[in-house]
Write an enzyme that holds these catalytic residues in place. Structure first.
Site: not given
Ligand code: NAD
Length: 406
Positions: A85, A156, A194, A196-197, A200, A223, A269-270
């Site tokens: 973790d 993001t 949000s 979450y954002h 970041k 991204q 759609v929102y």
């Molecule tokens: P996801 O939730 O599928 O993958 C994240 C992984 O990190 C998971 O496997 C989770 O178990 C692991 N994780 C989370 N907290 C942890 C911790 N404390 N220690 C160890 N592992 C941990 O998400 P994703 O869609 O693969 O996104 C990955 C990254 O890309 C994120 O940071 C997200 O902000 C960014 N992102 C994703 C998208 C999208 O559309 N999916 C878009 C923009 C940015």
């Protein structure tokens, strides 16, 4: 030295934090295929959130151990998996860096769903604790290790705030005249939508500080929304299949529409669908990370920021495209989010293009939509349909308004 070397000429040792997730897994496979030595770190929190929400990946994903073994069979290349973790197991993280001496760490390990982060007190607190502590631990561990590890973070587009800049969003920095008249280049103002954002945006300040104070080399990738599910690597064996989220919290917009289309349920759609967002295909996510890892900033350089998007598209237009392709209706729902009903979005992505990325664009790759549709149809019996609808609301008032509407 590293900085003198031509980009991408030498395989690197790369730790991928969050390498079990939707973006992290295919990226790990791609980096491995490119000849890099990959160590996946993940605490499987995302799989636990599946249990919490009563809804799991539409595709049947294997355990990390099985995934890594299957990759070895298919590619002849080994990858390791470490269950740790990042937000809590600080000592193990430092020990891992000291033992492995990685060239780069790619940081995906965060709670990444905006709706989930707004769900309630528990999820708001978890998202901030997990994401901010994780990023801080990573940076402190790099400092303590004394190693020159390049940190590549997945951020993001949402940090910019949509439709607030009134022109093309630059890559991370804006030129300003400070009060008093001195010109400066500063981080683009943060305007998160949000919890979450917001994490970041806090991450970005941590990067700026540790870069300035300790000289850590950082690349922050802003991204867009990722679509697609297979990559040329995950398709090689069913045990390598990528996760596919479709629920109201984790299902991101284009994938959710395609999946709804495949199952014959109306597209959700929102609001009016007038929101414009940035998009990128999962195959390009992996490519961009490899480019970023191969092009670290110079020693002493400020945080390098790239916009990791292929194109911008309007949500309502995406719905119409999928509706036409599949014959399903569009269900316009009251927006569970607090955001502008309509926005324009223009984004610079010259840096990745300059480094050779020729991104996958939706219009000329509609076959990839069919590919996602086929996957969704294949695993349709795993879908819990009632989980598709929004299950998180930005505040109590919005929740009441949405309920009154249904
Ligand atoms: P996801 O939730 O599928 O993958 C994240 C992984 O990190 C998971 O496997 C989770 O178990 C692991 N994780 C989370 N907290 C942890 C911790 N404390 N220690 C160890 N592992 C941990 O998400 P994703 O869609 O693969 O996104 C990955 C990254 O890309 C994120 O940071 C997200 O902000 C960014 N992102 C994703 C998208 C999208 O559309 N999916 C878009 C923009 C940015």
């Amino acid at each position: 030295t590293m900085t003198m070397m031509a980009a991408g000429s030498k395989p690197k040792k790369i730790v991928v934090l969050g390498g079990d997730g939707f973006c992290g897994w295919p990226t790990s496979l791609y980096l491995s295929e490119k000849g890099h030595d990959v160590i996946i770190v993940d605490n499987l929190s995302r799989r636990n959130i599946d249990n919490e929400l009563g809804c799991s990946s539409l595709t049947p994903i294997e355990s990390p151990e099985t995934r890594v073994k299957a990759w070895e069979k298919v590619s002849g290349r080994t990858m390791r998996f470490v269950n740790l973790d990042v937000a809590r197991d600080y000592q193990e993280l430092v020990q891992l860096f000291l033992a492995e001496k990685p060239d780069a760490v790619v940081h995906f390990a965060e709670q990444r769903a905006a709706p989930y982060s707004q769900k309630g007190a528990k999820q708001k607190r978890y998202t901030v604790d997990n994401n901010v502590s994780g990023t801080n631990n990573l940076l402190v561990a790099v400092v303590e290790s004394g190693l020159d590890i390049h940190v590549v973070h997945l951020g993001t587009m949402g940090v910019y705030g949509y439709g607030t800049s009134g022109g093309e969003i630059p890559e991370g920095y804006i030129d300003v005249i400070l009060p008093g008249g001195r010109p400066s280049s500063i981080l683009h103002p943060a305007y998160p939508g949000s919890v979450y954002h917001t994490t970041k945006c806090l991450d970005a300040l941590l990067f700026q500080f540790y870069n300035k104070n300790d000289g850590i080399r950082v690349t922050d990738l802003h991204q867009g929304i990722v679509w697609g599910t297979n990559t040329p690597q995950t398709i090689k064996d069913e045990r390598l299949i990528n996760r596919f989220d479709y629920d109201g919290d984790y299902g991101t917009v284009l994938n959710r529409f395609i999946m709804q289309g495949a199952l014959g349920v109306p597209l959700t759609v929102y609001g009016t669908g007038g929101q414009t967002r940035g998009f990128i295909h999962i195959t390009d996510t992996a490519r961009c990370i490899e480019i970023a890892v191969s092009n670290p900033p110079q020693a002493g350089e400020k945080v390098q920021i790239f916009n990791q998007i292929a194109e911008t598209l309007r949500v309502g237009d995406l719905a119409k495209l999928v509706a036409e392709k599949t014959g399903v209706d569009i269900n316009y729902l009251k927006n569970p989010r607090l955001e502008s009903a309509e926005n324009e979005l223009e984004v610079a992505n010259r840096k990745f293009r300059g480094l050779g990325l020729d991104p996958i664009l939706l219009d000329s790759n509609l076959g990839l939509v069919d590919e996602v549709k086929t996957i969704a149809a294949k695993y349709a019996d795993r879908c819990v349909r009632e989980k598709i609808l929004p299950a998180s609301f930005w505040n109590r008032r919005r929740e009441a308004e949405c309920e009154a509407n249904t």
